[in-house]
Design a protein around this motif. Sequence first.
Motif, PDB file in Angstrom:
ATOM      1  N   UNK A   1      52.192 -41.201  24.321  1.00 51.49           N
ATOM      2  CA  UNK A   1      50.869 -40.713  23.986  1.00 51.49           C
ATOM      3  C   UNK A   1      50.445 -39.518  24.803  1.00 51.49           C
ATOM      4  N   UNK A   2      51.106 -39.284  25.934  1.00 53.72           N
ATOM      5  CA  UNK A   2      50.784 -38.141  26.787  1.00 53.72           C
ATOM      6  C   UNK A   2      51.745 -36.967  26.588  1.00 53.72           C
ATOM      7  N   UNK A   3      52.687 -37.103  25.666  1.00 51.17           N
ATOM      8  CA  UNK A   3      53.668 -36.055  25.396  1.00 51.17           C
ATOM      9  C   UNK A   3      53.585 -35.691  23.921  1.00 51.17           C
ATOM     10  N   UNK A   4      53.246 -34.447  23.644  1.00 55.39           N
ATOM     11  CA  UNK A   4      53.042 -34.031  22.269  1.00 55.39           C
ATOM     12  C   UNK A   4      53.926 -32.842  21.921  1.00 55.39           C
ATOM     13  N   UNK A   5      54.400 -32.841  20.687  1.00 55.49           N
ATOM     14  CA  UNK A   5      55.171 -31.706  20.173  1.00 55.49           C
ATOM     15  C   UNK A   5      54.224 -30.835  19.364  1.00 55.49           C
ATOM     16  N   UNK A   6      54.070 -29.590  19.752  1.00 56.42           N
ATOM     17  CA  UNK A   6      53.153 -28.689  19.060  1.00 56.42           C
ATOM     18  C   UNK A   6      53.840 -28.096  17.830  1.00 56.42           C
ATOM     19  N   UNK A   7      53.073 -27.571  16.876  1.00 48.06           N
ATOM     20  CA  UNK A   7      53.672 -26.992  15.669  1.00 48.06           C
ATOM     21  C   UNK A   7      54.624 -25.843  15.951  1.00 48.06           C
ATOM     22  N   UNK A   8      54.441 -25.125  17.066  1.00 47.33           N
ATOM     23  CA  UNK A   8      55.336 -24.007  17.386  1.00 47.33           C
ATOM     24  C   UNK A   8      56.516 -24.428  18.257  1.00 47.33           C
ATOM     25  N   UNK A   9      56.741 -25.754  18.414  1.00 39.26           N
ATOM     26  CA  UNK A   9      57.937 -26.241  19.101  1.00 39.26           C
ATOM     27  C   UNK A   9      57.808 -26.445  20.589  1.00 39.26           C
ATOM     28  N   UNK A  10      56.623 -26.267  21.135  1.00 38.54           N
ATOM     29  CA  UNK A  10      56.456 -26.479  22.575  1.00 38.54           C
ATOM     30  C   UNK A  10      56.207 -27.951  22.899  1.00 38.54           C
ATOM     31  N   UNK A  11      56.416 -28.299  24.161  1.00 38.24           N
ATOM     32  CA  UNK A  11      56.096 -29.628  24.663  1.00 38.24           C
ATOM     33  C   UNK A  11      54.759 -29.549  25.382  1.00 38.24           C
ATOM     34  N   UNK A  12      53.762 -30.273  24.875  1.00 32.24           N
ATOM     35  CA  UNK A  12      52.457 -30.326  25.521  1.00 32.24           C
ATOM     36  C   UNK A  12      52.381 -31.593  26.368  1.00 32.24           C
ATOM     37  N   UNK A  13      52.047 -31.423  27.643  1.00 29.05           N
ATOM     38  CA  UNK A  13      51.958 -32.548  28.574  1.00 29.05           C
ATOM     39  C   UNK A  13      50.492 -32.715  28.944  1.00 29.05           C
ATOM     40  N   UNK A  14      49.912 -33.867  28.589  1.00 30.04           N
ATOM     41  CA  UNK A  14      48.490 -34.088  28.819  1.00 30.04           C
ATOM     42  C   UNK A  14      48.289 -35.289  29.736  1.00 30.04           C
ATOM     43  N   UNK A  15      47.032 -35.545  30.075  1.00 27.19           N
ATOM     44  CA  UNK A  15      46.625 -36.676  30.921  1.00 27.19           C
ATOM     45  C   UNK A  15      47.357 -36.661  32.261  1.00 27.19           C
ATOM     46  N   UNK A  16      46.869 -35.819  33.161  1.00 22.99           N
ATOM     47  CA  UNK A  16      47.471 -35.663  34.480  1.00 22.99           C
ATOM     48  C   UNK A  16      46.717 -36.463  35.541  1.00 22.99           C
ATOM     49  N   UNK A  17      46.111 -37.578  35.136  1.00 27.20           N
ATOM     50  CA  UNK A  17      45.386 -38.395  36.114  1.00 27.20           C
ATOM     51  C   UNK A  17      46.322 -38.965  37.172  1.00 27.20           C
ATOM     52  N   UNK A  18      47.508 -39.398  36.752  1.00 28.43           N
ATOM     53  CA  UNK A  18      48.467 -40.013  37.673  1.00 28.43           C
ATOM     54  C   UNK A  18      49.625 -39.067  37.951  1.00 28.43           C
TER      55      UNK A  18
END
Length: 488
Positions: free
Chosen positions: A305-322
């Motif tokens: 749930x904290x790792x997303x694939x964007x439409x342009x092929x990038x890796x989005x890393x979210x939720x940096x609480x920990x």
Amino acid sequence: MIRHPHVDNGLLEMLLRLTELVPPTYAGYRPLLADGLLYFLERLSPIRQQAIFAAQLGLPSNVSRARRMLALFRLCPTLHKLGQVVAHDRRLSLDLRLRLQELETLVPTDSLVAIRPLLERELGQIAGLQIGRKAIAEASVAVVLPFLWRQAGGTLPQRGVLKILRPGVQDRLNEELAIWPALGGFLEERCAHYGLPVFDYHNTLETVARLLANEVCLDREQTHLSQAADFYACSPDIFIPRLFPFSTPSVTAMERVDGCKVTRQDLPATEMRQRAERIIRALLAQPFWACQEAGAVFHADPHAGNLMATPDGRLAIIDWALTTRLSKRQCEAVVQLVLGAVTLNDRRICAAIAVLGQPVDDARVQAAVKESIRQVRCGNFPGFGWMTSLMDTLASTSAVRFPEEVILFRKALLTLSGVLPDVSPQMNMDGVLIREGAMRFFKGLAWRPWVWADSRGRVGAHLSNADLFGLWAELPATALRFWVGNDE
């Protein structure tokens, strides 16, 4: 037993039977987990108990145990986080894994009527800010709302999200975290009662409880986001959401990420393999091999749930609480641990373990190391899987007490090792780590003639010239250990 006038003991027994979801291989731990769950539920307030049982009564009578567990975890932030960690663990049944994966991206249930006053108090009146009417996501402690912001003098509105704590979650989390340290001691006592290995539950759960408390520190997450943006600035295929200037200690305003969970099979197998490689490189290889004197920072909650694939092929890393930080010396110890396995050198392995943790039972350490070397001699590759297996053995037998940063690093590895097969079954961590380490090594060759023999800085791969010479000089001894070992 929980005592409450509105609680049906049959319903309580049904909750305790959720432990039967534990795989048959670990069936011996089911009574221990039942005791632990009862201990946890008993110590919640009567209001919390009533809410949990009301949610269970609201489910159909023929609902699956996995669905009942999901309903329980959703009302307890610490259990919610635990479910996210093991949601891709292939030792669990497929049905249970799929249910737990629902915890990664929940449909929002919190009423915006309760959230909007908090937003108004925190943000006040911001010119050009338009907040959406409906939340778009719900996490273990927070709810996410979309917004549009037209900055003064700007042409197009900027899309973002507001992350704010769910109403009442701070109190629920504080209540549960207060239970965890005592729960650890209780589990250790019950292990002895059931004749199970006595794992260091007390220190482990106390450490994780302290770290989970960071989940509600949104200002700390904002600091981690800024640091991550700086670290990945030269990685065009990695996307870290940008913070907006009106973030507050209780509200994070950041760039909105479009895309899907990385586990979604929306591309050909070759491209899914590239996605998996990108995940390993970004979350593990880059911080590990780039580690400088200040240490290496790792995302400590890399569930899908904290790792997303964007439409342009990038890796989005979210939720940096920990996050967790390994020191340069600890990263070097990991390399020495693997080198000790390659050379079948138990003394090198034991020395590396002493850097990563505090040995408290030398005999058990020696036994675990000897068994790990036997596995390598029998063909087991001494990569991260081998290393974490050894660390788990040392921890479960209380032979070594590991510090909280190492415990959290192990947690991140556990989560990643579960997510990656669901992205691409053909991908493993070791190949990517070795390639990235080799690149760092060759880039550092030009510096090696000019550094001290024992220096591991600036030369890449956490290896000094003395290390390299020692490996070469140790080749005959390694061959001897291999053949002698085979004859034993």
